[in-house]
Scaffold this active site. Structure first.
Site: not given
Lengths: 319, 319, 319, 319
Positions: B11, B72, B103, B125, B127, B129, B171
């Site tokens: 992303g 992707r 990740d 990213t 996020d 995360d 998510r």
């Protein structure tokens, strides 16, 4: 006329505060007392009033929302409610009322004028769907919010070379979709006022893709149907995924643009002028850059039409 | 080392362009050739490369998205794809690779290092995360986009004295919800890392309403479930309507903040340093305001934990 | 007509790119070749041309500045330069020219029409000072930039309860000052079109202070004089300090607003229509929300007048 | 401890309101009464106090400026003034004080602790120049305001292919210039902490121009000297014009960023913790992402140093 009241009703729109400020300050300019009514017609029935001095509307011209709050009132839809409202107004020595809101709110205002109480409307709604005026307060801010959001989506759409479907507000009117669509170079714009042709939409996407477009954006007014559903239809027909974003309530808020602050100031001011000139049963309108009064009856018999030249132009330019 | 390559994967996140710029410019500073790879691992397998001179990254530091595009790649997940990628890199005389992404992208990078090809990751990213780093590129921009949106919703929420549920990205990680929630004074913040208690949420809403709060905002990370569903649960339990907004993809785009531009510049620069120092199989990380290298293996065995002190503090302050 | 050219000239304005895009796309719609000219009249004399396909104007509708660049040309002010320009245009098989710029740029366009070469102007300048059109491309963006800046100043002005003088652009025209001033609730607005009365300014400040105003803002168009000097005059007269900010070149840039993108799209499109209809020696204008052609000679004999009703209204409302 | 007070002092900074909110709400969380002091130390001496309930800080977390106002107090610089302040505090039953402000404000706080009155500081200033903390409240917002402005200037700079000099705040500290400079890819950054070399600046401009750069930006912290003067020096040396913009007070205002709201919430909360733990004569600090207490004496003996690695990195990347 010695004492007037002002209320905001219906969905809020950025610039309503600027309009309230204009009513209060213009009223004081003429030596009137001005009273704010809280929560629209609900507050009118309850007598939820507050005297507004010059300072009461200080530092609000740039704030979204409405300091007078807004609410729906079932009670006011009944003759009893309307009679009650007139009583409360008279009880407080109020001679005239300015109603800032949309179509439905103006019908409420007319119910008061039918009871002999002077009332004037100021068109405030992000949807730009009020017949009789070229622009409503809040519309310019809403389309700028929409394009700011789509500018962001555009970044990620380009990075991933994807098609995005963006659902914008507009239950009955395609104005937000049209203006934002032209301003964003959207491939297709779906509005309630025009049928859409899925084949044509897909053909445009394919043509764009063939000439190397890195992303495509399709704007859907909520009145046409759900963006998610449109996305699904495109997938079924075209065979590729789309991403869907529903902009939702962020379109209602935010600091009003310069255009909306100026429009609101002019319209609020004009509303007071009309009341003082003995006019009533009218709404303020912007027509061809002029601020005028339009009789409610005239406005109610018209049908709002978005500027369809934008529709055609967008289609030509976003080839 | 004479020639390095850089790609963006997964992303996209605001600030990726600033990181690409830093890799290219720092590489040139050391006299390296720098090659851009288009569309992440897809382009790596296809040899979709482009030599990047100093000017190629001019005027991009402030642009959202990624000029190298992202995609992707199923092919790259296979050993054949990974071998093919190494071949292509060697074919073009490339000695090292910088992978900007999340990740999953780093696991791809590790597949290359396992084949003896030097690769370093840069965490990008929205996020936040990625285990092993306090901050990822794009997170700061994303939370600022979220609060800008909620500031708008706040206007209309106040005008109508309503409760809004706002669903934000995340998510697996609650970082966006947590930071935005504290920054907005949200009544309740629902994150994947903590169970939520509907009774408690409703109690907080009622307490707020009793002390005269004009609006309430509940933030839900998408990993917890749909905002619409949470809104329904609140209605069933509390008996009043909520309005739901799903912010969606606007969180991915936009001009990167100063923080993200600086972080990306530092991280991209550090990645080149690591490669030149003969390091590989690492990601760049920001820890306690320092930019360091962290071995992929170390990062992969850690679990990302959001800062739960924010959770507690938000709960205390939004009383 | 088979091949047209487009250039941007004079000070750049947000929305110029949207206008260039409209000229190119509308031209292609009619089957024309479209050529971009770099650096205004400088590039015209030098034959610095580039054929523009549909994709060449992709992803620019939302970008400030102009992808065709702009520059001043002394050479073009001479008959030799103008002859040279016509030669270059003919040499490249070009049949018509769209000039996006201000007043001075249109006089250049007229020099070409005087040599029998069809040329049409599109009004692009942030100052809104072109006679014959209600609005110019870039004006709406500029006033929104100004109010965004003053909204910030307002925070600190309130915190410290101070008076701020803000100097905005407008050498000959007070439009930016007027619109921004009404939109900000500025106590006083100083424009080139009206004399200012220092006593009145100070009196308004004192009256505001007495009724508890937390801050005051005075907007000065640069054509009136330096904001610093006005600040000094106020200090000498009133005895208290003011803070002065000169907004400067930030007013020229930025993402165009929805209004400017739509206006630019319409005007660029109309310019191509005019050329194809055999019209020349005209500028496109927006009058009462309609996009029309106005003969240069008509425009040049008019004098731009800002809407002075804004001046009066601002004075009443910012009491 | 049963009753604490909070004030804001010195130049205002975005996020101060979020800090005030945190002090009030955290205080109530512990069952304390919280009192707001108006206009900093001026209000402290005058006893201009107001009890703050939970609702008093509602809807302010996102507002720039400070609802408690700020002012300079000459009276408080005298021992008599300081004694008076302590008297007033005791008179109102106040046991502890939180001072939100800069360096100078903390020296005032220390004057109170020297008289046995518990006081804790929270660093709030856009300049980031308080020794002992990595970040101050308002700095992140200020650098984002600066880059938003320079992003705009960049549009017009590119269109005209010009060099711009931008003067930013920072009398003693180059932090704003450094961060904004790296974030904008500025060619040269002039800060008080490092001498500047006009030859080197001009050489960089020429090198950039040779490789086709469309614009150049030079950032000057006000502590180095006037941007206008630097622009003149460049002209004398390099022979070409520059445009100068002085950003001024717009850097002080605006909605705080997420980072600043979170930092302010944490710091305000920590200040109350410290008072309740019997700590005093300290400021709250952010060090390596942790919020801690630092003794005033320790902070006062340190010298603030900007992160000079940014200086070097900016120079490498903006080649």
């Amino acid at each position: 006329m010695e004492r007037i009241a002002v209320l905001t009703s219906g969905g809020d729109a950025p610039g309503m505060n600027a309009a309230v400020r204009a009513v209060v300050r213009k009223g004081h300019h003429y030596g009137l007392d001005v009273v704010g009514v809280y929560r629209g017609y609900t507050g009118l029935i309850q007598g939820d009033f507050k005297t507004m001095d010059l300072g009461s509307v200080g530092d609000i011209i740039h704030r979204g929302g409405t300091i007078l709050y807004s609410a729906r009132s079932e009670a006011f839809k009944t003759p009893e409610g309307q009679n009650k409202a007139v009583e409360k107004l008279k009880e407080h020595g109020i001679d005239g009322l300015v109603v800032i809101g949309g179509d439905g709110s103006f019908r409420g205002a007319q119910a008061l004028t039918a009871r002999g109480f002077p009332a004037v409307g100021v068109p405030g709604t992000i949807d730009n769907d009020i017949p009789g005026t070229d622009f409503t307060i809040g519309f310019d801010t809403a389309i700028n919010t929409v394009i700011e959001c789509i500018d962001r989506i555009r970044d990620t759409a380009t990075s991933h070379e994807r098609t995005y479907v963006v659902e914008v507000m507009g239950r009955d009117a395609g104005d937000i979709a049209l203006w934002a669509g032209l301003a964003e170079g959207a491939e297709s714009i779906l509005i309630p006022e025009a049928p859409y042709d899925l084949d044509e939409i897909v053909k445009r996407l394919e043509r764009g893709s063939q000439r190397g477009k890195k992303h495509s954006i399709i704007i859907v007014a909520e009145g046409v149907g759900s963006g998610v559903e449109i996305g699904r239809q495109i997938k079924d027909k075209a065979g590729f995924e789309t991403r869907v974003t529903v902009l939702g309530h962020i379109q209602r808020g935010g600091t009003p643009t310069a255009f909306d602050r100026v429009l609101a100031s002019r319209m609020g001011s004009k509303a007071v002028d009309l009341l003082l000139q003995g006019e009533s049963d009218q709404m303020v309108a912007s027509r061809k850059n002029e601020i005028i009064g339009v009789r409610f009856d005239e406005a109610f018999t018209m049908k709002h039409q978005p500027d369809m030249s934008i529709y055609d132009l967008a289609s030509i330019l976003a080839i």
